[in-house]
Design a protein around this motif. Structure first.
Motif, PDB file in Angstrom:
ATOM      1  N   GLN A   1      20.130  81.408   3.301  1.00 10.95           N
ATOM      2  CA  GLN A   1      20.255  80.233   2.448  1.00 10.95           C
ATOM      3  C   GLN A   1      20.432  78.941   3.238  1.00 10.95           C
ATOM      4  OE1 GLN A   1      23.245  81.910  -0.299  1.00 10.95           O
ATOM      5  NE2 GLN A   1      21.683  81.683  -1.874  1.00 10.95           N
ATOM      6  N   HIS A   2      20.526  79.055   4.563  1.00  5.56           N
ATOM      7  CA  HIS A   2      20.613  77.831   5.367  1.00  5.56           C
ATOM      8  C   HIS A   2      19.278  77.095   5.304  1.00  5.56           C
ATOM      9  CE1 HIS A   2      24.372  78.982   7.223  1.00  5.56           C
ATOM     10  NE2 HIS A   2      23.888  80.189   7.425  1.00  5.56           N
ATOM     11  N   SER A   3      19.339  75.791   5.463  1.00  7.74           N
ATOM     12  CA  SER A   3      18.065  75.080   5.554  1.00  7.74           C
ATOM     13  C   SER A   3      17.541  75.310   6.971  1.00  7.74           C
ATOM     14  CB  SER A   3      18.264  73.598   5.278  1.00  7.74           C
ATOM     15  OG  SER A   3      18.819  72.987   6.408  1.00  7.74           O
TER      16      SER A   3
ATOM     17  N   VAL B   1      20.882  72.472  11.411  1.00  9.57           N
ATOM     18  CA  VAL B   1      21.478  71.398  12.193  1.00  9.57           C
ATOM     19  C   VAL B   1      22.678  70.828  11.445  1.00  9.57           C
ATOM     20  CG1 VAL B   1      20.022  69.550  11.255  1.00  9.57           C
ATOM     21  CG2 VAL B   1      20.922  69.355  13.568  1.00  9.57           C
ATOM     22  N   THR B   2      23.714  70.463  12.199  1.00  9.66           N
ATOM     23  CA  THR B   2      24.809  69.713  11.589  1.00  9.66           C
ATOM     24  C   THR B   2      24.930  68.390  12.330  1.00  9.66           C
ATOM     25  OG1 THR B   2      26.345  70.845  13.051  1.00  9.66           O
ATOM     26  CG2 THR B   2      26.205  71.673  10.801  1.00  9.66           C
ATOM     27  N   ARG B   3      25.256  67.350  11.590  1.00  4.26           N
ATOM     28  CA  ARG B   3      25.365  66.031  12.210  1.00  4.26           C
ATOM     29  C   ARG B   3      26.788  65.533  12.049  1.00  4.26           C
ATOM     30  NH1 ARG B   3      20.344  66.207   9.741  1.00  4.26           N
ATOM     31  NH2 ARG B   3      18.667  66.062  11.274  1.00  4.26           N
ATOM     32  N   THR B   4      27.323  65.027  13.161  1.00  5.61           N
ATOM     33  CA  THR B   4      28.659  64.445  13.091  1.00  5.61           C
ATOM     34  C   THR B   4      28.599  63.036  13.671  1.00  5.61           C
ATOM     35  OG1 THR B   4      29.086  65.605  15.151  1.00  5.61           O
ATOM     36  CG2 THR B   4      30.076  66.546  13.170  1.00  5.61           C
TER      37      THR B   4
ATOM     38  N   GLU C   1      23.996  65.679  17.046  1.00  4.74           N
ATOM     39  CA  GLU C   1      23.340  66.764  16.302  1.00  4.74           C
ATOM     40  C   GLU C   1      23.611  68.072  17.014  1.00  4.74           C
ATOM     41  OE1 GLU C   1      19.199  66.022  15.901  1.00  4.74           O
ATOM     42  OE2 GLU C   1      19.475  64.659  14.212  1.00  4.74           O
ATOM     43  N   THR C   2      24.038  69.071  16.240  1.00  9.32           N
ATOM     44  CA  THR C   2      24.263  70.376  16.842  1.00  9.32           C
ATOM     45  C   THR C   2      23.404  71.400  16.117  1.00  9.32           C
ATOM     46  OG1 THR C   2      26.541  69.651  16.822  1.00  9.32           O
ATOM     47  CG2 THR C   2      26.111  71.823  17.750  1.00  9.32           C
TER      48      THR C   2
END
Lengths: 185, 321
Positions: free
Chosen positions: B122-124, B153-156, B164-165
């Motif tokens: 279910q992750h993009s 990807v996750t953005r902080t 971006e990780t």
């Protein structure tokens, strides 16, 4: 006073929750039962085609073919009791599986594209019937658990719900499906 | 299987060994270059440590790692041809040996759209790559599979400190095959983590899972212990997952001994097999003229093409041909 009202509301919510979940379980059983019926009707629809296809090849099975056609006519007519219907379902299943065995004696028929197609359709319907029965059994099991376990069993008692019977499904046997209990709702 | 083993030994000696001897010469060359690159990189890092002034600030922490990364890039550049040669000359031959109807594309992959259509995860899917793509018709069943790595990807942060990780949510083999029955709805079989951890409570949790369709409770207790099944249709899910297929999936899972995910959609079966090992790769610093090393590749390929038989996909007694 306020605590009393809160307690009352919580109690009502619990009762409503139990009531709704039982109703939902009962409806799921009804839905599953209807799907068994749909699959059985699909099987009736195949019979005329099947009879038509094999008729020209089969010399010695005339009586079996007439019997199948008669059984189907009776089943489709619908003015029969549940027990009779179970009986007819059994006979149809047995008749067709007999027919499939008899086909071995007619190599031309066995090789005909039309027949291969029908045989596939028949296997498909049989598995769909089996699947719908398993779905019915699963729904009944969930319903029965609801009727028998605490606290929903108290609710079920008040609603006069009783446990329902399961279909008996032999392990791997698809050709000779026992339709007993099928319509004893 | 025994027969294939013996045949493979002959095939290895007659067809593969001459190629492998050539490849091994190439490997030795690559080995020397790699050693050289490592030496230069290490020396460069040591020199950098001496000449960068104490008050250089942040630069101190950038230059040395960059040198290391550069070394890695150089190594992958000088060994690329050798790696591809191994795939083109050896793996492709093994592929034909296992099944002559199979086509092998070293740098190909199962299309991303197929991976997404399966809806197993279910992750993009923000980054998708793969290699070692095999495709063919085995018996009556069209299949394709490849190695796949999928990341989200996750953005902080924001502005210049924006980061971006990438997180890998699937790495392993992705397998697509034509299924032997027609069906219209979507059914998904996932490894059961909730039920094993929480028992009865787990079942409740499963039935609350969002976006997964209805929970399908099947009658096979062993199967229910290993997997949980969601579907759009209670009857069709059982039509697909016949008692015999459930047994076959269980055996298949035990054979691979890893997490497997199945999705049934558009009359196809999608299978994701988690795996950390990178398959069908050559090696450095050790001779490739090694029967066990080559045979392992063949074993994996037989295991993968065997999925068709494992799940009985060549049985076409229904209307689907």
């Amino acid at each position: 006073m306020i605590y009393f009202i809160i307690a009352l509301v919580v109690l009502l919510l619990i009762i409503a929750g139990l009531y709704n979940s039982l109703i939902k379980k009962k409806n799921d059983v009804g839905k599953a039962f209807a799907s068994v019926d749909v699959m059985l009707k699909k099987r009736y629809d195949l019979i005329p085609n099947l009879v038509e296809t094999v008729k020209t090849y089969m010399k010695h099975e005339k009586s079996l073919l007439t019997e199948l056609t008669d059984l189907r006519t009776k089943a489709v007519a619908g003015d029969i009791s549940d027990d009779e219907r179970v009986d007819i379902e059994n006979k149809i299943a047995k008749g067709v599986s007999g027919l499939m065995v008899a086909v071995e004696n007619y190599p031309d028929l066995k090789a005909s594209q039309n027949f291969i197609q029908l045989q596939g359709a028949w296997n498909e319907v049989e598995e769909q019937i089996s699947a719908s029965r398993r779905a019915y059994n699963a729904a009944v099991t969930i319903f029965n658990n609801g009727v028998e376990t605490f606290p929903s069993n108290m609710m079920a008692g008040m609603m006069n719900y009783k446990t329902k019977m399961l279909f008996e499904i032999p392990d791997s046997e698809r050709k000779n499906i026992h339709a007993a209990d099928l319509f004893n709702k | 299987m025994m027969n294939k083993d013996k045949n493979f030994k002959d095939f290895y000696e007659q067809t593969l060994v001459p190629e492998l001897i050539m490849l091994d010469r190439e490997r030795k060359k690559v080995d020397r270059r790699v050693i050289l690159i490592v030496l230069i990189t290490v020396i460069a890092i040591i020199i950098e440590a001496k000449i960068i002034p104490e008050d250089a600030g942040d630069w101190k922490f950038v230059i040395q790692p960059l040198t290391g990364i550069l070394g890695f890039i150089l190594i992958s550049v000088v060994s690329k041809n050798y790696r591809l040669n191994f795939k083109n000359k050896i793996i492709s031959k093994i592929s034909t040996f296992v099944d002559k109807n199979m086509q092998y594309t070293p740098e190909g992959t199962v299309p991303e759209e197929e991976f997404i259509r399966s809806a197993i995860f279910q992750h993009s899917c923000d980054k998708y790559k793969g290699e070692d793509h095999f495709r063919g018709t085995l018996g009556k069943t069209a299949v394709e599979f490849s190695e796949v790595v999928a990341q989200y990807v996750t953005r902080t942060g924001s502005g210049s400190s924006r980061k971006e990780t990438y997180h890998t949510f699937f790495k392993g083999i992705f397998f697509v095959a034509d299924f032997n029955k027609h069906f219209k709805t979507h059914t998904i079989v996932l490894p059961d983590t909730a039920e094993r951890l929480f028992g009865k409570m787990g079942q409740k949790l499963q039935s609350l899972a969002i976006n997964r369709g209805e929970l399908i409770r099947l009658e096979d207790p062993e199967f229910e212990k290993e997997f949980c099944v969601y579907g759009d249709d209670q009857v069709e899910a059982r039509y697909i997952l016949s008692p015999s297929l459930m047994q076959r999936i269980l055996e298949f899972k035990r054979k691979w001994n890893t997490k497997v995910y199945l999705s049934f959609r558009d009359s196809k079966v999608y299978i994701a097999i988690r795996m950390t090992k990178n398959l069908f790769e050559t090696r450095l610093f050790k001779s490739v003229v090694d029967y066990n090393f080559i045979e392992e590749n063949m074993r994996y390929l037989i295991l993968l093409t065997g999925i068709v038989e494992d799940l009985n996909l060549n049985t076409r007694i229904w209307t689907k041909t």
